[in-house]
Design a protein around this motif. Structure first.
Motif, short mmCIF file in Angstrom:
data_model
loop_
_atom_site.label_atom_id
_atom_site.label_comp_id
_atom_site.label_asym_id
_atom_site.label_seq_id
_atom_site.Cartn_x
_atom_site.Cartn_y
_atom_site.Cartn_z
N TYR A 49 -9.26 -1.78 36.30
CA TYR A 49 -7.98 -2.44 36.04
C TYR A 49 -7.08 -1.61 35.13
O TYR A 49 -5.96 -2.03 34.83
N ASP A 50 -7.55 -0.47 34.66
CA ASP A 50 -6.76 0.46 33.85
C ASP A 50 -6.63 1.77 34.62
O ASP A 50 -7.56 2.16 35.33
N LEU A 101 -7.34 -6.14 44.45
CA LEU A 101 -6.94 -5.00 43.62
C LEU A 101 -6.56 -3.86 44.55
O LEU A 101 -7.33 -3.50 45.45
N PRO A 126 -3.83 1.09 39.16
CA PRO A 126 -4.27 -0.17 39.79
C PRO A 126 -3.20 -1.25 39.69
O PRO A 126 -2.47 -1.33 38.70
N ALA A 128 -2.67 -5.60 40.73
CA ALA A 128 -3.31 -6.85 41.15
C ALA A 128 -2.29 -7.99 41.13
O ALA A 128 -1.20 -7.84 40.58
#
Length: 164
Positions: A49-50, A101, A126, A128
């Motif tokens: 997610y980073d 994602l 990324p 989402a």
């Protein structure tokens, strides 16, 4: 969406010379062909997610390998909007939901004439919850890589007097 997935890959020759400069030796772990970077340092695993980057080399060895400092010319830049960073499946294939994602991928392919060891630097942005954005900008890539690995134009390499 299928058209967007196929159109998502862009290939561009580098107009202004761009270099990846390794300022200190880099150790590639055994049984791997790459080193991963996130939040300014080398890491074993990444938080998906980073943003993160992977420096890919030409071989896998049973022993750790050392890449010596140097400057590596970027020959081509590729960008793609993908749903899986392992298979590089385009984002538009099979559809997706807002909980999926997805990744904006940027690949800096090294010029094979000047970089026999390093194949490419691949960076991932990324996204989402149906919030999409651009690929990482060079300044963002630099933040991900940290201070030992620099992305710089030719002029900056000359000023720093680094080995060619």
């Amino acid at each position: 969406m299928l058209v967007v997935g196929c159109e998502g890959l862009q290939r561009n020759e580098v107009r202004t010379p761009l270099f990846l400069v390794l300022e200190e030796p880099l150790i590639i772990p055994p049984h791997q062909a790459h080193a991963k970077f996130q939040r300014g340092r080398k890491v074993q695993g990444v938080n998906r997610y980073d943003p993160w980057c992977e420096l890919e080399t030409d071989e896998v060895s049973e022993q750790p390998r050392r890449i010596e400092p140097g400057r590596f010319l970027v020959g081509r830049i590729e960008q793609a909007f993908i749903r899986d960073y392992n298979t590089r499946m385009p984002a538009g294939i099979g559809g997706f939901g807002c909980d999926d994602l997805l990744f904006q991928e940027t690949t800096l392919r090294m010029d094979r004439g000047t970089s026999p060891q390093i194949r490419y630097l691949r960076c991932f942005a990324p996204y989402a919850h149906c919030r999409f954005g651009p690929p990482l900008a060079p300044q963002q890539m630099q933040w991900v890589l940290g201070s030992g690995l620099l992305l710089t134009p030719e002029e900056a390499v000359r000023k720093a007097k680094l080995p060619r």
